[in-house]
Design a protein around this motif. Structure first.
Motif, PDB file in Angstrom:
ATOM      1  N   GLU A  36      23.315  20.445  62.807  1.00 35.99           N
ATOM      2  CA  GLU A  36      22.169  20.861  62.008  1.00 35.99           C
ATOM      3  C   GLU A  36      20.908  20.189  62.547  1.00 35.99           C
ATOM      4  O   GLU A  36      20.948  19.040  62.996  1.00 35.99           O
ATOM      5  N   PHE A  37      19.794  20.906  62.481  1.00 35.37           N
ATOM      6  CA  PHE A  37      18.527  20.310  62.864  1.00 35.37           C
ATOM      7  C   PHE A  37      18.000  19.453  61.714  1.00 35.37           C
ATOM      8  O   PHE A  37      18.450  19.569  60.567  1.00 35.37           O
ATOM      9  N   GLU A  38      17.042  18.601  62.031  1.00 41.95           N
ATOM     10  CA  GLU A  38      16.471  17.740  60.997  1.00 41.95           C
ATOM     11  C   GLU A  38      15.744  18.554  59.935  1.00 41.95           C
ATOM     12  O   GLU A  38      15.632  18.136  58.790  1.00 41.95           O
ATOM     13  N   THR A  39      15.223  19.696  60.346  1.00 41.49           N
ATOM     14  CA  THR A  39      14.499  20.547  59.406  1.00 41.49           C
ATOM     15  C   THR A  39      15.310  21.804  59.127  1.00 41.49           C
ATOM     16  O   THR A  39      15.904  22.388  60.032  1.00 41.49           O
ATOM     17  N   LYS A  40      15.356  22.216  57.872  1.00 43.53           N
ATOM     18  CA  LYS A  40      16.050  23.433  57.491  1.00 43.53           C
ATOM     19  C   LYS A  40      15.150  24.635  57.752  1.00 43.53           C
ATOM     20  O   LYS A  40      13.923  24.521  57.790  1.00 43.53           O
ATOM     21  N   VAL A  41      15.782  25.793  57.904  1.00 41.23           N
ATOM     22  CA  VAL A  41      15.012  27.014  58.101  1.00 41.23           C
ATOM     23  C   VAL A  41      14.244  27.338  56.825  1.00 41.23           C
ATOM     24  O   VAL A  41      14.824  27.386  55.735  1.00 41.23           O
TER      25      VAL A  41
END
Length: 716
Positions: free
Chosen positions: A605-610
């Motif tokens: 997962e990226f640090e920021t959500k979509v």
């Protein structure tokens, strides 16, 4: 008075026979003395050289040149370059026909001379005299022993000094080694073309079997190669090889090695050649990586084992993705970097055999909106946030007025929305705000090595770039702003010793981690809901599309699960490719490759959500934002030009200027209602169904009702 006889008219010294006797005698004595000194000097040179010659076992093991074996990441040998050595074939195991053929054609007096053949030398001098003025050098005078001496100890430089040294070494070798040993050395050392040294390497290369199985016809072909390996090579010129083999057979009959009946019964044309190994896309990678050895190491003689980063599974997936997705008549390239910069896959074109030009590392093309990465990075570093409100409105900068693909402006929106749907006016305003030089500096900071213009339209990607450089830039965002340097060689060994070991440098921070995190936020949105939707692979992906004017280039750059991949497609002659957009074939190739490449990697997962942009909530009013990113027509300097109207955006199979019949695009309906195969779980979002405009049929977006059916304005 009686006339004097002729004898009485000569001077007295003339009549003295002792003068001539003495002259002849001293001449003979001087000649014998000089000859004796020369013989003594030659003997001293020969026996001194004999004493300094290596042992026979040492001569057997000495290499003919540097061989390089290149390994994939799992140790598989990708390719062997340089000299190719087969198994050493002992004298008793060398087929008699092979020994007879080489002696007959190369040195028929081999068994009788002492290393240098005076009769052969006289014959060569006579031939050279008869052909004087032709510019040809003395040929045919070297014995087999001299050729062994030249092969092992000397160079191929042709001068008198080298010929003298060659003769001395040959005489010394004849004093130290037997004829059988010399012939064994010769047949296992001499160059037969195609990188093959020795009869076993030649037999395996040309016929696909070991040398101890050579037939008479095959032996004639191999023996004929020594005179001119490149000219008579059966893989280069089969007809020339056959003719030369026939000459060898005739010479063997003349010298009594075989009978005339045997020579007549053998047909060299019946020889079956081994198929040439297929040169696949791996060579694009090795052609890029191996020249770096000149900088990395100093070893130039010992055989090298080169261990690389290439993942064969990923390479096969990359090759397949490009072959299957690149439009007909267009080329494609792909580069995939691991999080530390290791090149896991590299494809420079559809087919290495037909074109060795590496479009991943050598070609420079305009990247279109994929270049907006640097514009938005500069804006984020200057203090902008992804949720900042910006205005999509007409703008003119230094006489340049960028246009959106929709044909109109939509007012206020977030920075996230502007990036996701590649709004050109917003990118232009951001570039003007931070400074176009600042955008260029950001591109250079992230590894763009090609010249970058600072015309206003540069924010839309008017400067030529390399795919490898662009992939490197996106990989540095994936690594949270830390510079990623592509590399292909992990270590090099020589004689079992490691002489080079790659070390990853993570000390260069290009942008602050929070800037990289915000950029990742924007890139996620572009894939989740914007122009890069075709690149979805069922796990978090961040990326950006790029398309240049008249559909000349299509790009997709993205990363997921620690792997960053860049894809480019287009024609080598930069002509238009019907239907090519960054969000179509390149994005599909990315998805095809990445699905397999990251299959065994954990989901990251990226640090920021979509976060969905606001326009995604009202598709019936703003659905045109889902179109592939296009832009304004500009020239190489970024100046505006009029759109070209002669069907350069035509679909494959459609004649230029020919309009396609309006039709319902089922794929478009699926995507607009949330039923896209790329994301079947997405909740349907209902809106009015519209038929794509004639020049947009088959693409991923729709056109507002008020938009006229005009040529598409492509993105730079």
């Amino acid at each position: 008075m009686a006339a004097k006889s002729p004898a009485t008219r000569r001077p007295s010294w003339w009549r003295r026979p002792s003068f001539w006797k003495k002259l002849v005698l001293w001449t003979l004595i001087s000649g014998v003395a000089v000859g004796l000194v020369a013989v003594i000097a030659l003997l001293v040179a020969v026996y001194t050289t004999r004493a300094s010659l290596p042992s026979y076992d040492e001569l057997k093991s000495s290499p003919n040149g540097q061989m390089i074996r290149v390994h994939a990441a799992d140790g598989t040998v990708l390719v062997s370059l340089g000299p190719s050595y087969g198994e050493w074939v002992p004298y008793d195991e060398i087929p008699g026909v092979m020994k007879d053929a080489i002696v007959a054609v190369e040195d028929r007096r081999f068994e009788s001379h002492w290393g240098v053949d005076p009769l052969g030398l006289a014959r060569a001098v006579r031939v050279a005299y008869l052909k004087r003025g032709s510019g040809r050098r003395l040929q045919g005078a070297s014995t087999i022993t001299q050729q062994v001496a030249r092969t092992i100890f000397l160079s191929n430089k042709y001068d008198f000094g080298r010929k003298m040294r060659e003769a001395v070494i040959a005489l010394a070798m004849e004093r130290k080694f037997s004829k059988d040993q010399i012939l064994e050395l010769y047949l296992n050392k001499v160059y037969f073309g195609g990188g093959a040294y020795g009869i076993d390497a030649a037999s395996r290369k040309f016929f696909g079997h070991p040398a101890n199985d050579l037939s008479l016809a095959e032996a004639a072909v191999v023996a004929g190669l020594v005179k001119a390996p490149s000219h008579y090579s059966p893989t280069a010129d089969a007809e020339a090889a056959v003719q030369r083999a026939s000459v060898v057979l005739n010479v063997m009959a003349e010298t009594g090695k075989i009978s005339s009946a045997q020579a007549a019964s053998v047909d060299p044309r019946s020889v079956k050649l081994a198929p040439e190994p297929r040169q696949n896309s791996v060579r694009y990678f090795t052609d890029w990586a191996l020249p770096q050895l000149e900088v990395l190491i100093d070893e130039s003689e010992a055989p090298l084992e080169v261990w690389t980063t290439l993942d064969l599974g990923m390479q096969r997936a990359a090759d397949e993705a490009i072959r299957r997705n690149a439009p007909p008549g267009a080329q494609g390239a792909l580069v995939s970097l691991d999080r530390d910069g290791a090149v896991r896959a590299m494809v420079g074109g559809k087919d290495y055999v037909s074109s060795i030009y590496n479009r991943a590392t050598q070609a420079t093309r305009q990247p279109g909106s994929a270049f907006k990465l640097f514009t938005y990075l500069a804006a984020l570093e200057a203090g902008h946030k992804v949720d900042d409100v910006v205005v999509d409105e007409p703008v003119t900068i230094a006489g340049w007025s960028p246009r959106n693909s929709s044909g109109h402006n939509s007012g206020q929106m977030s920075l996230r929305t502007a990036f996701a749907y590649s709004i050109n006016t917003v990118a232009a305003k951001l570039g003007q705000e931070v400074g176009f030089g600042t955008v260029a500096d950001m591109a250079r900071r992230f590894g763009i090595t090609t010249p970058i213009n600072t015309q206003p339209a540069m924010v839309l990607g008017t400067s030529n770039v390399r795919l490898l450089d662009m992939t490197r830039a996106y990989a540095s965002i994936a690594s949270k702003g830390v510079a990623v340097t592509p590399y292909g060689i992990t270590r090099v060994t020589a004689n079992g010793q490691v002489i080079y070991q790659h070390e990853v440098d993570t000390s260069h921070v290009l942008v602050a981690p929070y800037v990289a995190a915000q950029m990742t936020d924007l890139l996620q949105t572009a894939v989740a809901t914007g122009t890069g939707r075709a690149a979805q692979i069922g796990r978090p992906v961040a990326g950006k599309t790029g398309t240049t004017s008249s559909n000349k280039d299509g790009w997709f750059m993205g990363f997921s699960s620690g792997l960053t991949t860049g894809v480019w497609m287009g024609r080598d002659d930069a002509r238009a490719v019907g239907g090519l957009q960054g969000g179509t074939a390149p994005a599909r190739a990315f998805a095809s490759f990445m699905t397999k490449a990251v299959a065994t990697r954990p989901v990251e997962e990226f640090e920021t959500k979509v976060t969905l942009p606001e326009w995604q909530l009202e598709p019936e009013d703003n659905a045109y934002y889902a179109e592939p990113d296009n832009g304004v027509f500009v020239d190489q300097d970024g100046n505006p030009i009029e759109p070209q109207e002669q069907g350069q955006g035509a679909q494959p199979g459609q004649a230029p200027g020919e309009e396609q019949e309006d039709r319902i695009d089922e794929d478009w309906i699926d995507r607009m209602t949330g039923g896209s195969p790329a994301n079947p779980q997405q909740a349907p979002q209902r809106g009015p169904i519209r038929t794509p405009a004639p020049d947009m049929a088959g693409r991923s977006g729709v056109v507002p009702r008020e938009r006229p059916a005009a040529p598409v304005e492509e993105e730079y």
